[in-house]
Design a protein around this motif. Structure first.
Motif, PDB file in Angstrom:
ATOM      1  N   ARG A  73     131.051  54.602  24.020  1.00  0.00           N
ATOM      2  CA  ARG A  73     131.178  56.057  24.012  1.00  0.00           C
ATOM      3  C   ARG A  73     131.140  56.624  25.424  1.00  0.00           C
ATOM      4  NH1 ARG A  73     127.466  58.344  18.955  1.00  0.00           N
ATOM      5  NH2 ARG A  73     128.671  57.353  17.287  1.00  0.00           N
ATOM      6  N   LEU A  74     131.577  57.875  25.526  1.00  0.00           N
ATOM      7  CA  LEU A  74     131.421  58.649  26.747  1.00  0.00           C
ATOM      8  C   LEU A  74     130.157  59.489  26.620  1.00  0.00           C
ATOM      9  CD1 LEU A  74     135.088  59.986  27.052  1.00  0.00           C
ATOM     10  CD2 LEU A  74     134.122  57.978  28.194  1.00  0.00           C
ATOM     11  N   PHE A  79     132.677  64.248  26.647  1.00  0.00           N
ATOM     12  CA  PHE A  79     133.386  64.311  25.364  1.00  0.00           C
ATOM     13  C   PHE A  79     133.720  65.756  25.014  1.00  0.00           C
ATOM     14  CE2 PHE A  79     133.159  64.815  20.708  1.00  0.00           C
ATOM     15  CZ  PHE A  79     134.217  63.989  20.329  1.00  0.00           C
ATOM     16  N   ASP A  80     132.764  66.649  25.206  1.00  0.00           N
ATOM     17  CA  ASP A  80     132.991  68.072  24.909  1.00  0.00           C
ATOM     18  C   ASP A  80     134.049  68.670  25.833  1.00  0.00           C
ATOM     19  OD1 ASP A  80     131.115  68.004  22.891  1.00  0.00           O
ATOM     20  OD2 ASP A  80     129.483  68.781  24.126  1.00  0.00           O
ATOM     21  N   GLU A  81     134.029  68.260  27.098  1.00  0.00           N
ATOM     22  CA  GLU A  81     135.024  68.770  28.048  1.00  0.00           C
ATOM     23  C   GLU A  81     136.435  68.317  27.668  1.00  0.00           C
ATOM     24  OE1 GLU A  81     133.830  67.427  31.885  1.00  0.00           O
ATOM     25  OE2 GLU A  81     132.041  68.698  31.969  1.00  0.00           O
ATOM     26  N   LEU A  82     136.568  67.063  27.278  1.00  0.00           N
ATOM     27  CA  LEU A  82     137.880  66.514  26.947  1.00  0.00           C
ATOM     28  C   LEU A  82     138.454  67.119  25.667  1.00  0.00           C
ATOM     29  CD1 LEU A  82     137.177  62.754  27.743  1.00  0.00           C
ATOM     30  CD2 LEU A  82     138.753  64.236  28.991  1.00  0.00           C
ATOM     31  N   THR A  83     137.592  67.349  24.696  1.00  0.00           N
ATOM     32  CA  THR A  83     138.052  67.851  23.396  1.00  0.00           C
ATOM     33  C   THR A  83     138.014  69.366  23.297  1.00  0.00           C
ATOM     34  OG1 THR A  83     135.814  67.712  22.460  1.00  0.00           O
ATOM     35  CG2 THR A  83     137.236  65.764  22.246  1.00  0.00           C
ATOM     36  N   ASP A 225     140.988  62.492  39.005  1.00  0.00           N
ATOM     37  CA  ASP A 225     141.940  63.600  39.008  1.00  0.00           C
ATOM     38  C   ASP A 225     141.950  64.259  37.629  1.00  0.00           C
ATOM     39  OD1 ASP A 225     144.064  65.354  39.167  1.00  0.00           O
ATOM     40  OD2 ASP A 225     145.404  63.943  40.187  1.00  0.00           O
ATOM     41  N   SER A 226     141.588  65.526  37.576  1.00  0.00           N
ATOM     42  CA  SER A 226     141.520  66.237  36.296  1.00  0.00           C
ATOM     43  C   SER A 226     142.890  66.405  35.647  1.00  0.00           C
ATOM     44  CB  SER A 226     140.874  67.613  36.493  1.00  0.00           C
ATOM     45  OG  SER A 226     141.616  68.384  37.429  1.00  0.00           O
ATOM     46  N   ASN A 227     143.946  66.205  36.423  1.00  0.00           N
ATOM     47  CA  ASN A 227     145.300  66.323  35.874  1.00  0.00           C
ATOM     48  C   ASN A 227     145.760  65.047  35.175  1.00  0.00           C
ATOM     49  OD1 ASN A 227     145.774  69.008  36.840  1.00  0.00           O
ATOM     50  ND2 ASN A 227     146.074  68.157  38.898  1.00  0.00           N
ATOM     51  N   ASP A 228     145.047  63.959  35.420  1.00  0.00           N
ATOM     52  CA  ASP A 228     145.372  62.683  34.782  1.00  0.00           C
ATOM     53  C   ASP A 228     144.267  62.313  33.798  1.00  0.00           C
ATOM     54  OD1 ASP A 228     147.692  62.377  36.318  1.00  0.00           O
ATOM     55  OD2 ASP A 228     146.570  61.453  37.959  1.00  0.00           O
ATOM     56  N   LEU A 229     144.638  61.709  32.689  1.00  0.00           N
ATOM     57  CA  LEU A 229     143.637  61.317  31.704  1.00  0.00           C
ATOM     58  C   LEU A 229     142.878  60.073  32.145  1.00  0.00           C
ATOM     59  CD1 LEU A 229     142.312  61.824  28.995  1.00  0.00           C
ATOM     60  CD2 LEU A 229     144.152  60.516  27.899  1.00  0.00           C
ATOM     61  N   PHE A 230     143.573  59.162  32.839  1.00  0.00           N
ATOM     62  CA  PHE A 230     142.941  57.909  33.256  1.00  0.00           C
ATOM     63  C   PHE A 230     142.895  57.798  34.776  1.00  0.00           C
ATOM     64  CE2 PHE A 230     144.928  57.003  29.100  1.00  0.00           C
ATOM     65  CZ  PHE A 230     143.782  56.702  28.387  1.00  0.00           C
ATOM     66  N   PRO A 231     141.797  57.276  35.337  1.00  0.00           N
ATOM     67  CA  PRO A 231     140.556  56.907  34.655  1.00  0.00           C
ATOM     68  C   PRO A 231     139.831  58.150  34.152  1.00  0.00           C
ATOM     69  CG  PRO A 231     140.246  56.774  37.024  1.00  0.00           C
ATOM     70  CD  PRO A 231     141.698  57.047  36.807  1.00  0.00           C
ATOM     71  N   VAL A 232     139.023  57.968  33.120  1.00  0.00           N
ATOM     72  CA  VAL A 232     138.438  59.125  32.455  1.00  0.00           C
ATOM     73  C   VAL A 232     136.964  59.323  32.774  1.00  0.00           C
ATOM     74  CG1 VAL A 232     137.799  57.892  30.334  1.00  0.00           C
ATOM     75  CG2 VAL A 232     138.354  60.328  30.230  1.00  0.00           C
ATOM     76  N   THR A 233     136.276  58.266  33.221  1.00  0.00           N
ATOM     77  CA  THR A 233     134.831  58.372  33.402  1.00  0.00           C
ATOM     78  C   THR A 233     134.330  57.389  34.454  1.00  0.00           C
ATOM     79  OG1 THR A 233     132.697  58.283  32.234  1.00  0.00           O
ATOM     80  CG2 THR A 233     134.351  56.656  31.606  1.00  0.00           C
ATOM     81  N   LYS A 234     133.118  57.637  34.938  1.00  0.00           N
ATOM     82  CA  LYS A 234     132.464  56.716  35.869  1.00  0.00           C
ATOM     83  C   LYS A 234     131.352  55.930  35.181  1.00  0.00           C
ATOM     84  CE  LYS A 234     133.467  59.484  39.973  1.00  0.00           C
ATOM     85  NZ  LYS A 234     132.922  60.136  41.186  1.00  0.00           N
TER      86      LYS A 234
END
Length: 342
Positions: A73-74, A79-83, A225-234
């Motif tokens: 999981r993230l 998760f809330d930010e992405l969705t 980069d917030s404009n790209d989905l990947f990579p998504v997390t650290k």
């Protein structure tokens, strides 16, 4: 064109936020944990390794037997930010990041086919490449069809108050009946409203196990980069056995320089380890802190209590019985070199 496999290093930190002072002492005193709060592994893995195969590597590295449920999981804030906290936002990412709602019941364990023979050899095959994910539900078209069926099924539904709201209200007014707040299509609800009204086995925030670790995970000093989905997390959260609630935090190193600077490994050892990753298409442990654990001991706190009991318990017979029990679950306190960890 097949991409060349490159080794990269990740840190796996098994920890708990609920350890007592006694448990921390036992982990430091007998569990070989430097801080008494965690057990960790630093591992070189192939650049094409999916989360699915990393799961089996984690099982081997920490001493588990693949006998309980797990998920990746993230953190909830991300998760809330992405969705956007909405069903609509979540549904668009099903099959892209998140598992479809029916996966845990139909498809998640397609690869858990151990029957007999050497469990270690079976595990090794799972975390050794080439990696081919054969689960059907995580294919984008299948996953999207599954979530659209859910939305269609609840084209109009009753939205109930949350359990927390119900608990507070019912204590005040004595009315034990769950209140219906409104009627609405599922697609128009917030995720909080959906979770209050319908139950989805396994939850809605599990990452797809077909995702490649190197693709979704950024190094700690890397800019996302917030404009790209990947990579998504650290940081990825791996949870295993929801009763014992084992939690492993997964992070990525930019490179391996710190291991050389701290004299944890030599340049020759690091070079050989990287060659193994590429040639044998398998992960290699280059550093470990803390003993391996085992299933059904009660999480990290329970493992600390176990160590205290076998080393400081008053009754010799009880200490012996505990060791026999732990051994039956694959545990050993014997020293193991890094390269033999996996």
């Amino acid at each position: 064109m097949v991409e060349k496999i490159q080794p990269f290093c990740i840190n796996l930190e098994l920890r708990s936020d609920y350890l007592s002072d006694y448990q921390k002492r036992m982990l430091k005193r007998y569990g070989e944990s430097p801080d008494g709060e965690s057990i960790s592994r630093d591992v070189l893995i192939p650049s094409d390794m999916p989360l699915h195969n990393l799961h089996y590597a984690i099982q081997k590295l920490f001493g588990w037997q693949n006998s309980h449920l797990r998920n990746f999981r993230l953190h909830s804030q991300l998760f809330d930010e992405l969705t956007g906290g909405t069903v609509k936002g979540w549904s668009k990412l099903v099959g892209v990041l998140f598992q479809p709602p029916s996966e845990i019941g139909e498809d998640l364990f397609w690869d858990d086919n151990y029957e007999s023979g050497s469990f270690k050899k079976w595990l090794k095959k799972k975390y050794t490449g080439p990696y081919v994910y054969e689960g059907n539900m995580e294919k984008l078209n299948v996953a999207q069809k599954n979530v659209q069926e859910l939305l269609k099924h609840f084209s109009m539904m009753e939205v109930q108050e949350s359990f927390e709201e119900y608990s507070k209200r019912s204590k005040k007014d004595g009315d034990k009946k769950v209140k219906v707040l409104k009627k609405s299509p599922l697609i128009d609800l917030t995720l909080e409203e959906m979770n209050s009204s319908i139950g989805i086995e396994g939850g809605i925030d599990n990452l797809m196990e077909s995702l490649v670790v190197d693709k979704i995970l950024a190094a700690s000093d890397e800019t996302i980069d917030s404009n790209d989905l990947f990579p998504v997390t650290k940081e990825i959260i791996y949870r295993y056995d929801f009763g014992d609630d084992w939690t492993v935090l997964i992070t990525k190193y930019k490179d391996c320089k710190s291991f050389l600077e701290k004299n944890i490994v030599s340049e020759e050892e690091l070079k050989e380890s990287k060659e193994i990753v590429v040639k044998k298409h398998k992960p290699v442990c280059i550093n470990k802190e803390g003993l391996s654990v085992f299933d059904d001991v009660g999480g990290l706190g329970g493992f600390a209590d176990f160590l205290g009991a076998i080393y400081e318990g008053w009754l010799r017979e009880q200490r012996a019985d505990l060791r026999v029990w732990a051994k039956s679950l694959g545990w050993s306190a014997a020293k193991v070199s890094n390269d033999k960890m996996i």
